[in-house]
Design an enzyme around this catalytic site. Structure first.
Site, PDB file in Angstrom:
ATOM      1  CE  LYS A  72      -4.349   1.249   0.233  1.00  0.00           C
ATOM      2  NZ  LYS A  72      -5.740   0.640  -0.286  1.00  0.00           N
TER       3      LYS A  72
ATOM      4  CG  ASP B  89      -7.224   3.524  -0.960  1.00  0.00           C
ATOM      5  OD1 ASP B  89      -7.771   2.304  -0.697  1.00  0.00           O
ATOM      6  OD2 ASP B  89      -7.299   4.393  -0.073  1.00  0.00           O
TER       7      ASP B  89
HETATM    8  P1  NDP Z   1     -12.970   8.017  -2.661  1.00  0.00           P
HETATM    9  O1  NDP Z   1     -11.813   9.116  -2.538  1.00  0.00           O
HETATM   10  O2  NDP Z   1     -13.387   7.929  -4.408  1.00  0.00           O
HETATM   11  O3  NDP Z   1     -14.232   8.462  -1.865  1.00  0.00           O
HETATM   12  C1  NDP Z   1     -13.944   8.412  -0.556  1.00  0.00           C
HETATM   13  C2  NDP Z   1     -15.193   8.771   0.444  1.00  0.00           C
HETATM   14  O4  NDP Z   1     -14.930   8.676   1.667  1.00  0.00           O
HETATM   15  C3  NDP Z   1     -15.418  10.493  -0.153  1.00  0.00           C
HETATM   16  O5  NDP Z   1     -16.947  10.532  -0.220  1.00  0.00           O
HETATM   17  C4  NDP Z   1     -14.831  11.053   1.169  1.00  0.00           C
HETATM   18  O6  NDP Z   1     -15.496  12.359   1.369  1.00  0.00           O
HETATM   19  C5  NDP Z   1     -15.236  10.100   2.123  1.00  0.00           C
HETATM   20  N1  NDP Z   1     -14.307  10.236   3.223  1.00  0.00           N
HETATM   21  C6  NDP Z   1     -12.773  10.116   2.921  1.00  0.00           C
HETATM   22  N2  NDP Z   1     -12.252  10.217   4.178  1.00  0.00           N
HETATM   23  C7  NDP Z   1     -12.983  10.750   5.108  1.00  0.00           C
HETATM   24  C8  NDP Z   1     -13.022  10.962   6.465  1.00  0.00           C
HETATM   25  N3  NDP Z   1     -11.985  11.162   7.013  1.00  0.00           N
HETATM   26  N4  NDP Z   1     -14.167  11.076   6.968  1.00  0.00           N
HETATM   27  C9  NDP Z   1     -15.526  11.082   6.314  1.00  0.00           C
HETATM   28  N5  NDP Z   1     -15.680  10.905   5.187  1.00  0.00           N
HETATM   29  C10 NDP Z   1     -14.319  10.416   4.507  1.00  0.00           C
HETATM   30  O7  NDP Z   1     -12.290   6.725  -2.125  1.00  0.00           O
HETATM   31  P2  NDP Z   1     -12.769   5.231  -2.610  1.00  0.00           P
HETATM   32  O8  NDP Z   1     -14.155   4.964  -2.824  1.00  0.00           O
HETATM   33  O9  NDP Z   1     -12.059   4.523  -3.470  1.00  0.00           O
HETATM   34  O10 NDP Z   1     -12.487   4.424  -1.153  1.00  0.00           O
HETATM   35  C11 NDP Z   1     -13.152   4.572  -0.011  1.00  0.00           C
HETATM   36  C12 NDP Z   1     -12.807   3.185   0.740  1.00  0.00           C
HETATM   37  O11 NDP Z   1     -12.828   2.205   0.214  1.00  0.00           O
HETATM   38  C13 NDP Z   1     -11.448   3.354   1.391  1.00  0.00           C
HETATM   39  O12 NDP Z   1     -11.211   3.164   2.701  1.00  0.00           O
HETATM   40  C14 NDP Z   1     -10.566   2.429   0.688  1.00  0.00           C
HETATM   41  O13 NDP Z   1      -9.439   2.278   1.296  1.00  0.00           O
HETATM   42  C15 NDP Z   1     -11.497   1.349   0.403  1.00  0.00           C
HETATM   43  N6  NDP Z   1     -11.403   0.894  -0.946  1.00  0.00           N
HETATM   44  C16 NDP Z   1     -11.215   1.148  -1.995  1.00  0.00           C
HETATM   45  C17 NDP Z   1     -11.185   0.464  -3.223  1.00  0.00           C
HETATM   46  C18 NDP Z   1     -11.000   1.041  -4.507  1.00  0.00           C
HETATM   47  O14 NDP Z   1     -11.105   0.025  -5.613  1.00  0.00           O
HETATM   48  N7  NDP Z   1     -11.366   2.188  -5.037  1.00  0.00           N
HETATM   49  C19 NDP Z   1     -10.718  -1.031  -3.184  1.00  0.00           C
HETATM   50  C20 NDP Z   1     -10.942  -1.590  -1.843  1.00  0.00           C
HETATM   51  C21 NDP Z   1     -11.077  -0.858  -0.698  1.00  0.00           C
HETATM   52  P3  NDP Z   1     -14.772  13.508   1.022  1.00  0.00           P
HETATM   53  O15 NDP Z   1     -14.636  13.617  -0.324  1.00  0.00           O
HETATM   54  O16 NDP Z   1     -15.273  14.772   1.701  1.00  0.00           O
HETATM   55  O17 NDP Z   1     -13.098  13.280   1.555  1.00  0.00           O
END
Ligand code: NDP
Length: 443
Positions: free
Chosen positions: A125, A165
């Site tokens: 990672k 991510d």
């Molecule tokens: P994105 O950046 O596309 O979206 C993240 C979302 O989560 C946004 O809506 C963001 O809001 C919110 N968010 C992030 N940090 C915080 C925080 N500290 N508090 C509240 N809301 C938060 O990321 P992904 O959708 O790709 O990833 C989301 C989760 O899924 C993560 O945990 C990631 O590790 C996991 N994941 C992702 C994969 C992938 O293929 N993308 C694969 C496996 C797991 P804001 O815009 O306001 O920051």
């Protein structure tokens, strides 16, 4: 003191100030204890001591110039945790909260997740405390180019294959890939999540969200339930949340809430995903703007999304976003199933609440493995110089998620803990990695 307890104590002592890493190691070693402690060959070969220590940690300076001509500096990380079953594989996260502890917890979890996919990929990672929010495209490009200038010497299609991510989507992967290609003078599968015009795979964008719903659908069906007619609450509104919402809707559920770090929206009639995609994917704006599209929806600032009554909850934002009291609120409101789209979104205490109350609970390392599994399919297509059609990749993804369910279900039953998919996922993921480590000697 038992073998797992000794390793856990030492891991915590030797890695001070890394709370998220401690949490991930505690969760895995505690649930693995009966399995690992009854097999003395693991202790003799130092399997757990080696597993909790990354093979390599790379930390670097990322200097770049902003639109005002000022030089900025961020921290860059790549933790190459385990390559025992394949090249390091895991995303890059760009978010101001990123620290060594967060990257290590994610890299550690990734080992077991990647093992669960059944594909030959190891765990890694990376990321940076850079915040893409509010930056111009040129600033994001300058940052990505500088980040890759250092990272490129540590990765490769058969060595380490990063992906996206939080904060790293199609735009960032494009800039990172372009710089890699220029510096390494080579093309191919060094990053996944690439655009379709330069080696990307169909379904990769949708894969994590779709995969989450495929796994939950299988879990529900095996318990004589389905998504049909269910009310679903999903946190986040990024890549995972949007495509989980889409697939849940296709299976007949009604998604009533989404969030971002500013607050959450509630739409009793069901979320209009076209509006969300325009706000998030096109305009890169805040979820609060949803009420401009659907005046009857309600926007609430802050956290609190888990107080909304639902049948199924899918936390898809970030780590530790769902606390013990959130879990209690969900249970009280009749929630029957929770699937973690995000990595470690539930605290240890929240997980306990779900397990105690017999809520069907799918931990992230199983439930969100569809993203990395489809990344591995992208790597295969790159190696073969082929591009499979959407339906084929989607069918493979579904098969992988059903297989993961079967494996974690079987491992839980073998451990005498039917329906405890935390135990099932940890044992099933660990077994293959441990066997490969034993076979390869002390390395
Ligand atoms: P994105 O950046 O596309 O979206 C993240 C979302 O989560 C946004 O809506 C963001 O809001 C919110 N968010 C992030 N940090 C915080 C925080 N500290 N508090 C509240 N809301 C938060 O990321 P992904 O959708 O790709 O990833 C989301 C989760 O899924 C993560 O945990 C990631 O590790 C996991 N994941 C992702 C994969 C992938 O293929 N993308 C694969 C496996 C797991 P804001 O815009 O306001 O920051």
């Amino acid at each position: 003191m038992s073998y797992t307890a000794k390793v856990l104590e030492r891991a915590i002592k030797n890695n001070p100030n890394e709370p998220e890493f401690h949490q991930a190691v505690t969760e895995i070693l505690t649930t693995l204890a009966p399995y690992a402690d009854s097999r003395p060959q693991y202790e003799k070969a130092g399997i757990l001591e080696r597993l909790v220590e990354p093979e390599r940690v790379i930390m670097f300076r990322v200097p770049w110039v902003d639109d005002n001509g000022m030089t900025r500096v961020n921290k860059g990380y790549r933790v190459q945790f385990s390559s025992v079953i394949g090249p390091y594989k895991g995303g890059l996260r760009f978010h101001p909260s990123v620290s060594l502890s967060i990257i290590k917890f994610l890299g550690f979890e990734q080992i077991f997740k990647n093992s669960l996919t059944g594909q030959p990929i190891g765990g890694g990672k990376g990321g940076s405390d850079f915040d893409p929010k509010g930056k111009s495209d040129r600033e994001v490009m300058a940052f990505c180019q500088s980040f890759m200038t250092e990272l490129c010497r540590h990765i490769g299609a058969d060595t380490d294959v990063p992906a996206g991510d939080i904060g790293v989507g199609a735009r960032e992967i494009g800039f990172l890939y372009g710089q890699y290609r220029r510096l390494a003078n080579t093309v191919g599968g060094v990053l996944t999540g690439k655009g379709l015009s330069y080696g990307g795979s169909l379904v990769r964008t949708e894969a994590t969200g779709y995969g989450l719903v495929y796994l939950m659908d299988e879990m529900l069906r095996r318990h004589n339930k389905t998504f049909e007619g269910k009310t679903v609450v999903i946190s986040g509104s990024g890549n995972v949340a949007i495509y989980a919402a889409q697939k849940a809707g296709e299976l007949g559920a009604k998604v009533v809430a989404l969030s971002d770090s500013g607050g959450y929206i509630y739409d009793a009639e069901g979320i209009d995903l076209d509006a969300v995609k325009e706000i998030k994917e096109v305009n890169r704006a805040r979820i609060g703007q949803y009420t401009n599209y659907r005046p009857n929806a309600v926007y609430t600032k802050g956290s609190g999304i888990w107080n909304i009554k639902c049948d199924i909850a899918l936390p898809c934002a970030t780590q530790n976003e769902l606390s013990e009291s959130d879990a209690e609120a969900l249970v009280k409101n009749g929630c029957i199933a929770v699937g973690e789209g995000a990595n470690m979104p539930s605290t240890l205490e929240a997980t306990e609440v779900f397990l105690r109350n017999k809520v069907l609970f799918a931990p992230g390392k199983a439930a969100n493995a569809g993203g990395v599994a489809t990344s591995a399919l992208e790597m295969s297509q790159n190696s073969m110089r082929m591009a499979w059609p959407f339906e084929e990749v989607d069918r493979k993804l579904k098969e992988i998620m059903v297989n993961i369910y079967n494996n974690i279900d079987e491992a839980a039953k073998e451990a005498g803990q039917e329906d405890n998919f935390v135990v099932g996922a940890n044992i099933a993921g660990f077994k293959k990695v441990a066997e490969a480590m034993l076979a390869q000697g002390v390395v």
